[in-house]
Design a protein around this motif. Structure first.
Motif, PDB file in Angstrom:
ATOM      1  N   LEU A 151       0.853  -1.182   0.000  1.00 48.74           N
ATOM      2  CA  LEU A 151       0.000   0.000   0.000  1.00 48.74           C
ATOM      3  C   LEU A 151       0.891   1.235   0.000  1.00 48.74           C
ATOM      4  N   ARG A 152       0.635   2.158  -0.943  1.00 49.40           N
ATOM      5  CA  ARG A 152       1.461   3.359  -1.072  1.00 49.40           C
ATOM      6  C   ARG A 152       0.862   4.588  -0.413  1.00 49.40           C
ATOM      7  N   VAL A 153      -0.464   4.701  -0.421  1.00 50.77           N
ATOM      8  CA  VAL A 153      -1.098   5.926   0.062  1.00 50.77           C
ATOM      9  C   VAL A 153      -2.579   5.670   0.304  1.00 50.77           C
ATOM     10  N   ILE A 154      -3.157   6.425   1.219  1.00 53.65           N
ATOM     11  CA  ILE A 154      -4.605   6.451   1.437  1.00 53.65           C
ATOM     12  C   ILE A 154      -5.091   7.869   1.148  1.00 53.65           C
ATOM     13  N   ALA A 155      -6.100   8.004   0.282  1.00 53.65           N
ATOM     14  CA  ALA A 155      -6.688   9.312  -0.033  1.00 53.65           C
ATOM     15  C   ALA A 155      -8.130   9.328   0.456  1.00 53.65           C
ATOM     16  N   ILE A 156      -8.481  10.362   1.209  1.00 53.04           N
ATOM     17  CA  ILE A 156      -9.810  10.459   1.820  1.00 53.04           C
ATOM     18  C   ILE A 156     -10.512  11.721   1.323  1.00 53.04           C
ATOM     19  N   ALA A 157     -11.737  11.564   0.839  1.00 52.45           N
ATOM     20  CA  ALA A 157     -12.544  12.696   0.375  1.00 52.45           C
ATOM     21  C   ALA A 157     -13.619  13.005   1.409  1.00 52.45           C
ATOM     22  N   LEU A 158     -13.709  14.283   1.791  1.00 56.43           N
ATOM     23  CA  LEU A 158     -14.692  14.728   2.779  1.00 56.43           C
ATOM     24  C   LEU A 158     -15.523  15.886   2.223  1.00 56.43           C
ATOM     25  N   PRO A 159     -16.779  16.026   2.647  1.00 51.50           N
ATOM     26  CA  PRO A 159     -17.617  17.140   2.184  1.00 51.50           C
ATOM     27  C   PRO A 159     -17.366  18.408   2.986  1.00 51.50           C
ATOM     28  N   ASN A 160     -16.119  18.827   3.032  1.00 51.91           N
ATOM     29  CA  ASN A 160     -15.726  19.995   3.830  1.00 51.91           C
ATOM     30  C   ASN A 160     -14.610  20.740   3.129  1.00 51.91           C
ATOM     31  N   ILE A 161     -14.399  22.006   3.510  1.00 54.27           N
ATOM     32  CA  ILE A 161     -13.228  22.740   3.054  1.00 54.27           C
ATOM     33  C   ILE A 161     -11.991  22.098   3.672  1.00 54.27           C
ATOM     34  N   ILE A 162     -11.008  21.795   2.846  1.00 50.97           N
ATOM     35  CA  ILE A 162      -9.791  21.137   3.323  1.00 50.97           C
ATOM     36  C   ILE A 162      -8.628  22.114   3.220  1.00 50.97           C
ATOM     37  N   SER A 163      -8.053  22.435   4.366  1.00 50.81           N
ATOM     38  CA  SER A 163      -6.891  23.320   4.417  1.00 50.81           C
ATOM     39  C   SER A 163      -5.806  22.641   5.240  1.00 50.81           C
ATOM     40  N   GLN A 164      -4.645  23.281   5.347  1.00 53.37           N
ATOM     41  CA  GLN A 164      -3.546  22.676   6.095  1.00 53.37           C
ATOM     42  C   GLN A 164      -3.845  22.593   7.589  1.00 53.37           C
ATOM     43  N   THR A 165      -4.745  23.413   8.066  1.00 55.07           N
ATOM     44  CA  THR A 165      -5.097  23.361   9.487  1.00 55.07           C
ATOM     45  C   THR A 165      -6.405  22.623   9.744  1.00 55.07           C
ATOM     46  N   LEU A 166      -7.194  22.392   8.681  1.00 55.03           N
ATOM     47  CA  LEU A 166      -8.516  21.765   8.828  1.00 55.03           C
ATOM     48  C   LEU A 166      -9.390  22.515   9.827  1.00 55.03           C
ATOM     49  N   GLU A 167      -9.214  23.844   9.906  1.00 51.07           N
ATOM     50  CA  GLU A 167      -9.915  24.592  10.948  1.00 51.07           C
ATOM     51  C   GLU A 167     -11.431  24.617  10.746  1.00 51.07           C
ATOM     52  N   ARG A 168     -11.909  24.377   9.530  1.00 53.80           N
ATOM     53  CA  ARG A 168     -13.356  24.399   9.279  1.00 53.80           C
ATOM     54  C   ARG A 168     -13.969  22.994   9.315  1.00 53.80           C
ATOM     55  N   LEU A 169     -13.187  22.011   9.687  1.00 50.15           N
ATOM     56  CA  LEU A 169     -13.693  20.643   9.726  1.00 50.15           C
ATOM     57  C   LEU A 169     -14.369  20.356  11.062  1.00 50.15           C
ATOM     58  N   PRO A 170     -15.643  19.930  11.056  1.00 49.82           N
ATOM     59  CA  PRO A 170     -16.295  19.555  12.324  1.00 49.82           C
ATOM     60  C   PRO A 170     -15.531  18.413  12.999  1.00 49.82           C
ATOM     61  N   ALA A 171     -15.407  18.487  14.316  1.00 43.04           N
ATOM     62  CA  ALA A 171     -14.694  17.454  15.086  1.00 43.04           C
ATOM     63  C   ALA A 171     -13.266  17.277  14.558  1.00 43.04           C
ATOM     64  N   ARG A 172     -12.597  18.403  14.345  1.00 40.79           N
ATOM     65  CA  ARG A 172     -11.239  18.384  13.791  1.00 40.79           C
ATOM     66  C   ARG A 172     -10.306  17.502  14.607  1.00 40.79           C
ATOM     67  N   ASP A 173     -10.326  17.628  15.916  1.00 34.67           N
ATOM     68  CA  ASP A 173      -9.399  16.864  16.751  1.00 34.67           C
ATOM     69  C   ASP A 173      -9.674  15.368  16.656  1.00 34.67           C
ATOM     70  N   ASP A 174     -10.940  14.998  16.545  1.00 37.39           N
ATOM     71  CA  ASP A 174     -11.275  13.583  16.386  1.00 37.39           C
ATOM     72  C   ASP A 174     -10.749  13.042  15.056  1.00 37.39           C
ATOM     73  N   PHE A 175     -10.837  13.881  14.013  1.00 36.67           N
ATOM     74  CA  PHE A 175     -10.323  13.448  12.721  1.00 36.67           C
ATOM     75  C   PHE A 175      -8.806  13.312  12.762  1.00 36.67           C
ATOM     76  N   ALA A 176      -8.131  14.232  13.457  1.00 36.76           N
ATOM     77  CA  ALA A 176      -6.677  14.138  13.601  1.00 36.76           C
ATOM     78  C   ALA A 176      -6.285  12.832  14.290  1.00 36.76           C
ATOM     79  N   GLN A 177      -7.078  12.431  15.267  1.00 34.88           N
ATOM     80  CA  GLN A 177      -6.820  11.158  15.951  1.00 34.88           C
ATOM     81  C   GLN A 177      -7.050   9.974  15.010  1.00 34.88           C
ATOM     82  N   THR A 178      -8.064  10.093  14.156  1.00 34.78           N
ATOM     83  CA  THR A 178      -8.301   9.046  13.156  1.00 34.78           C
ATOM     84  C   THR A 178      -7.114   8.918  12.222  1.00 34.78           C
ATOM     85  N   LEU A 179      -6.599  10.054  11.756  1.00 30.96           N
ATOM     86  CA  LEU A 179      -5.431  10.036  10.871  1.00 30.96           C
ATOM     87  C   LEU A 179      -4.231   9.405  11.567  1.00 30.96           C
TER      88      LEU A 179
END
Length: 407
Positions: A151-179
């Motif tokens: 496996l070389r890479v995992i790409a995830i598509a979300l219905p949200n604005i994606i930035s380097q900080t993910l500041e507009r992502l709901p439950a940002r910290d939970d997603f960071a833990q998922t990553l």
């Protein structure tokens, strides 16, 4: 802590950069599929010694391997070469509000495993959706086996604005833990992208925009968004918010004040059905319960056709705005509503009246567009790594998750 019974072996590292000739051969094989040495030599204008050295170099790394014999018109045979097992594969995940759609693909774009599974009882619960990503990837990998390489890479598509900080992502910290859990489990880069951007990329490579250099993909469904692709590259904007047309001021009126994301609300499928229901004639039975039913009943219902025509005019207004700003070669309409061909005539008429003619098509990939785009994003990222090129990833974990700026 969740247990991962299947531990994926990290992709082996090519310790010294590939030569320029080897990179050219690898790139061509990944894009065109199995080819013979004479075909490679003719396409790349390489001498036999250069071609032999390049193929030998790639074979030594396991990135290219012979996979059969091709027979020419006069009976001559030649060995064909395709990607080797060590080239590996990519995973793309479309994380929607109702279901997860995941695919695994070789780096030549050949998809070999696919799954769809519901998110759960509460798809609007971001944490639940993130957990569903993990279980989907685990299930997908259990079906891949070892023959497809690392496996070389995992790409995830979300219905949200994606930035380097993910500041507009709901439950940002939970997603960071998922990553982080995915990184710990599989030890590969993780690319995250907006879902409409992924759908636009898929239409560019495999769908309605395949033979166009500059196309925009307009998703009209429950939500609204635009993906912009120029020469195979996504245009994301400064903060990752390019194409967020749902934020356009709306309505413009002497008596009304624009409301937050009201373009998305007004053009979304929920309000479309509500407007149709308000004036639905009793003579035509019960009003439709879904947009699919609404478009189906347009064949027999005059009121359904009237609702659809009005919606086509509204979509045309939005398309005309996008065309006036971006001047694309092609506009692709997608999403649960936008993909209906009955809208095309009305949208095209409004665009011609308000700005200038532009080619408009409906999506050829339907509900698969986002998942196909996510796995394409992963393939492009993995190939860029092997070729020593810029991956152009908007968000990459680990490495780019920065703390949001606190106001």
């Amino acid at each position: 802590m969740k247990r991962y019974p299947l531990k994926t072996i990290a992709a082996p590292i090519v310790h010294q950069p590939l030569t320029e000739s080897a990179r050219s051969v690898l790139k061509m094989i990944s894009r065109s599929g199995p080819v013979t040495r004479p075909q490679l030599s003719a396409a790349l204008a390489f001498s036999k010694p250069t071609m032999s050295a390049a193929v030998g170099e790639l074979e030594a790394h396991g990135l290219v391997a012979s996979n059969g014999v091709a027979r020419g018109a006069v009976g001559r045979t030649a060995v064909t070469y395709g990607l080797g097992a060590e080239a590996g594969f990519a995973i793309g995940v479309d994380c929607g509000t109702t279901q997860i759609h995941a695919m695994a693909s070789k780096l030549d774009g050949q998809n070999f495993v696919e799954l769809q599974q519901p998110v759960g009882v509460d798809g609007e619960n971001a944490v639940q959706r993130f957990q569903a990503i993990e279980t989907a990837i685990e299930s997908l990998l259990s079906q891949c086996g070892k023959s497809h390489g690392p496996l070389r890479v995992i790409a995830i598509a979300l219905p949200n604005i994606i930035s380097q900080t993910l500041e507009r992502l709901p439950a940002r910290d939970d997603f960071a833990q998922t990553l982080q859990r995915l990184q710990d489990a599989y030890n590969v880069p993780i690319v995250v992208e907006n879902n409409v951007n992924c759908a636009a990329l898929a239409e560019y490579h495999e769908g309605a925009a395949k033979h166009h250099s500059f196309a925009i993909y307009l998703q009209i469904g429950v939500k609204v968004g635009v993906g912009i692709v120029l020469d195979g590259k996504l245009f994301r904007g400064f903060r990752g918010g390019a194409g967020e047309v749902g934020h356009l001021p709306f309505p413009w009126s002497e008596t009304e004040k624009p409301r937050f994301q009201h373009v998305e609300t007004y053009l979304g499928s929920v309000q479309l059905l509500q407007r149709c229901k308000e004036n639905w004639p009793a003579s035509e039975g019960e009003p439709p319960l879904s947009t699919a039913e609404l478009f189906s009943r347009a064949q027999t219902s005059g009121h359904a056709r009237s609702c659809i025509q009005r919606h086509a005019n509204d979509i045309g207004n939005l398309v005309a705005s996008c065309v006036s700003i971006l001047d694309p070669e092609l506009v692709v309409l997608g999403g649960g509503v936008g993909q209906n061909a009955i809208l095309l005539e009305g949208v095209d008429k409004v665009v011609r009246e308000l700005c200038w003619p532009v080619e408009i098509r409906v999506s050829e990939l339907s509900n698969q567009a986002t998942a196909l785009g996510a796995v394409r994003l992963g393939v492009d990222f993995a190939m860029a790594g092997l070729l020593g090129e810029d991956s152009s990833a908007g968000f990459l974990f680990p490495g780019t998750l920065a703390e949001p700026v606190r106001q």
